[in-house]
Design a protein around this motif. Structure first.
Motif, PDB file in Angstrom:
ATOM      1  N   ARG A   1      -0.399  -9.518   7.019  1.00 60.13           N
ATOM      2  CA  ARG A   1      -0.746  -8.522   7.277  1.00 60.13           C
ATOM      3  C   ARG A   1      -0.284  -7.147   7.910  1.00 60.13           C
ATOM      4  NH1 ARG A   1      -5.792  -9.780  10.005  1.00 60.13           N
ATOM      5  NH2 ARG A   1      -4.680  -8.727  11.902  1.00 60.13           N
ATOM      6  N   CYS A   2      -0.213  -6.440   6.541  1.00 59.15           N
ATOM      7  CA  CYS A   2       1.021  -5.221   7.214  1.00 59.15           C
ATOM      8  C   CYS A   2       0.168  -4.872   8.673  1.00 59.15           C
ATOM      9  CB  CYS A   2       0.838  -3.914   6.393  1.00 59.15           C
ATOM     10  SG  CYS A   2       1.282  -2.669   7.315  1.00 59.15           S
ATOM     11  N   HIS A   3       0.790  -4.630   9.612  1.00 53.97           N
ATOM     12  CA  HIS A   3      -0.129  -3.949  10.903  1.00 53.97           C
ATOM     13  C   HIS A   3       0.113  -2.377  11.397  1.00 53.97           C
ATOM     14  CE1 HIS A   3       1.037  -3.870  15.558  1.00 53.97           C
ATOM     15  NE2 HIS A   3       1.397  -2.169  15.587  1.00 53.97           N
ATOM     16  N   TYR A   4       0.424  -1.622  10.232  1.00 52.23           N
ATOM     17  CA  TYR A   4      -0.068  -0.638  10.064  1.00 52.23           C
ATOM     18  C   TYR A   4      -1.268  -0.037  10.079  1.00 52.23           C
ATOM     19  CZ  TYR A   4       4.571   0.072  12.270  1.00 52.23           C
ATOM     20  OH  TYR A   4       5.492   0.250  13.407  1.00 52.23           O
TER      21      TYR A   4
ATOM     22  N   SER B   1       9.357  -1.575   8.219  1.00 53.33           N
ATOM     23  CA  SER B   1       7.323  -2.553   7.995  1.00 53.33           C
ATOM     24  C   SER B   1       7.200  -3.354   8.848  1.00 53.33           C
ATOM     25  CB  SER B   1       7.253  -3.063   6.800  1.00 53.33           C
ATOM     26  OG  SER B   1       8.355  -3.992   6.346  1.00 53.33           O
ATOM     27  N   LYS B   2       6.441  -3.561   9.483  1.00 58.96           N
ATOM     28  CA  LYS B   2       6.474  -5.046  10.715  1.00 58.96           C
ATOM     29  C   LYS B   2       4.558  -6.157  10.150  1.00 58.96           C
ATOM     30  CE  LYS B   2       5.258  -4.153  15.298  1.00 58.96           C
ATOM     31  NZ  LYS B   2       5.144  -3.732  16.422  1.00 58.96           N
ATOM     32  N   PHE B   3       4.644  -7.054  10.237  1.00 52.45           N
ATOM     33  CA  PHE B   3       3.274  -7.517   9.178  1.00 52.45           C
ATOM     34  C   PHE B   3       3.016  -8.758  11.414  1.00 52.45           C
ATOM     35  CE2 PHE B   3       5.882  -6.270   5.862  1.00 52.45           C
ATOM     36  CZ  PHE B   3       5.229  -5.767   4.985  1.00 52.45           C
ATOM     37  N   HIS B   4       1.594  -9.417  10.492  1.00 56.91           N
ATOM     38  CA  HIS B   4       1.068 -10.468  11.069  1.00 56.91           C
ATOM     39  C   HIS B   4       0.857 -11.526  10.470  1.00 56.91           C
ATOM     40  CE1 HIS B   4       0.224  -8.109  14.260  1.00 56.91           C
ATOM     41  NE2 HIS B   4      -0.040  -7.179  13.592  1.00 56.91           N
TER      42      HIS B   4
ATOM     43  N   ASN C   1       1.449  -1.795  -0.497  1.00 54.47           N
ATOM     44  CA  ASN C   1       0.223   0.002  -0.048  1.00 54.47           C
ATOM     45  C   ASN C   1       0.875   1.386   0.034  1.00 54.47           C
ATOM     46  OD1 ASN C   1      -1.442   1.760   0.692  1.00 54.47           O
ATOM     47  ND2 ASN C   1      -2.315   1.345   2.186  1.00 54.47           N
ATOM     48  N   SER C   2       0.977   1.422  -0.911  1.00 57.37           N
ATOM     49  CA  SER C   2       1.680   3.483  -1.380  1.00 57.37           C
ATOM     50  C   SER C   2       1.560   4.367  -0.257  1.00 57.37           C
ATOM     51  CB  SER C   2       1.455   3.327  -3.045  1.00 57.37           C
ATOM     52  OG  SER C   2       0.532   3.967  -2.764  1.00 57.37           O
ATOM     53  N   LYS C   3       0.374   4.625   0.635  1.00 54.73           N
ATOM     54  CA  LYS C   3       0.193   5.227   1.465  1.00 54.73           C
ATOM     55  C   LYS C   3       0.316   4.930   2.418  1.00 54.73           C
ATOM     56  CE  LYS C   3      -3.379   7.503  -1.493  1.00 54.73           C
ATOM     57  NZ  LYS C   3      -4.000   6.995  -2.832  1.00 54.73           N
ATOM     58  N   CYS C   4       1.176   3.757   2.955  1.00 52.79           N
ATOM     59  CA  CYS C   4       0.966   3.027   4.309  1.00 52.79           C
ATOM     60  C   CYS C   4       2.060   4.277   4.719  1.00 52.79           C
ATOM     61  CB  CYS C   4       1.380   1.302   3.783  1.00 52.79           C
ATOM     62  SG  CYS C   4       1.985   1.379   5.268  1.00 52.79           S
ATOM     63  N   ILE C   5       1.927   4.288   6.048  1.00 57.26           N
ATOM     64  CA  ILE C   5       2.900   4.386   6.599  1.00 57.26           C
ATOM     65  C   ILE C   5       4.220   4.678   7.024  1.00 57.26           C
ATOM     66  CG2 ILE C   5       2.630   3.834   9.333  1.00 57.26           C
ATOM     67  CD1 ILE C   5       3.031   5.767  10.086  1.00 57.26           C
ATOM     68  N   THR C   6       4.270   3.076   6.391  1.00 56.73           N
ATOM     69  CA  THR C   6       5.718   2.776   6.489  1.00 56.73           C
ATOM     70  C   THR C   6       6.767   2.969   4.304  1.00 56.73           C
ATOM     71  OG1 THR C   6       4.834   0.466   4.992  1.00 56.73           O
ATOM     72  CG2 THR C   6       5.310   0.649   7.821  1.00 56.73           C
ATOM     73  N   ASN C   7       5.688   2.581   4.194  1.00 55.89           N
ATOM     74  CA  ASN C   7       6.153   3.893   2.581  1.00 55.89           C
ATOM     75  C   ASN C   7       6.668   5.195   2.854  1.00 55.89           C
ATOM     76  OD1 ASN C   7       7.180   1.309   1.000  1.00 55.89           O
ATOM     77  ND2 ASN C   7       4.589   1.163   0.680  1.00 55.89           N
ATOM     78  N   TYR C   8       5.838   6.139   3.729  1.00 54.30           N
ATOM     79  CA  TYR C   8       6.546   7.852   3.842  1.00 54.30           C
ATOM     80  C   TYR C   8       7.769   8.397   3.227  1.00 54.30           C
ATOM     81  CZ  TYR C   8       1.587   8.589   5.794  1.00 54.30           C
ATOM     82  OH  TYR C   8       0.427   8.821   6.265  1.00 54.30           O
TER      83      TYR C   8
END
Ligand code: CTP
Ligand code: ZN
Length: 155
Positions: A137-140, A124-127, A110-117
């Protein structure tokens, strides 16, 4: 009866065995190989094996791979086995297990994800939702990262 391809035994280091067939180049990428310092890296691709139909093997002399690297490898080859070799003997054998949560070198799709700012990006952190094949699944932002999306990032 199938015979297994023989590759030279190593003295000290790591043997990553039972890698999903033809995925060893992804594994090398995770490990930052090839590099200038690591010697005697052997890669066998799509060889016959008694357990699975076909597999890849990576042998690395003089390097013991760490926990973090192991987790990343699990994303590509959930069936792999990590053998730590010391003085020609298998000192430790670990079947890869994906943890429930993973901090990964892969990016959220997801380009709008906080991890891609662009400024102050956070790690990045995932479940881990599924393990074989892995789905995250992205944690954020909760975006689902499918197995194909994971693999693409190691190409
Ligand atoms: N190996 C190696 N150098 C050594 C010892 C082992 O390259 N000095 C490799 C073997 O060729 C094998 C892997 O490390 O690919 C694991 O060795 P071992 O446990 O002896 O083999 P298996 O019993 O066949 O392993 P598994 O049950 O995990 O398939
Ligand atoms: Zn995200």
């Amino acid at each position: 009866m199938k015979s297994e391809l023989k590759i030279k035994a190593i003295e000290n280091g790591t043997v990553i065995d039972h890698i999903t067939a033809n995925k060893s180049l992804h594994i090398l990428k995770i490990l930052g190989l090839p590099d200038e310092d690591t010697i005697n890296v052997t890669v066998a691709m799509n060889v016959s094996s008694s357990q699975t139909e076909r597999k890849d093997i990576v042998k690395i002399e003089n390097r013991e791979i760490d926990h973090e690297e192991l987790n990343q490898i699990a994303l590509i080859a959930p069936e792999a086995t990590i053998n730590i070799i010391r003085d020609y003997e298998v000192a430790k054998k670990d079947k890869i297990i994906l943890p429930e949560k993973i901090t990964s070198i892969i990016k959220c799709t997801n380009s709008k994800c906080i991890t891609n700012y662009e400024n102050e990006p956070i790690t990045s952190k995932f479940h881990v939702i599924e393990t074989q094949p892995p789905v995250l699944r992205c944690h954020y932002c909760e975006k689902l990262i499918k197995h194909e999306d994971i693999e693409k990032q190691f190409e």
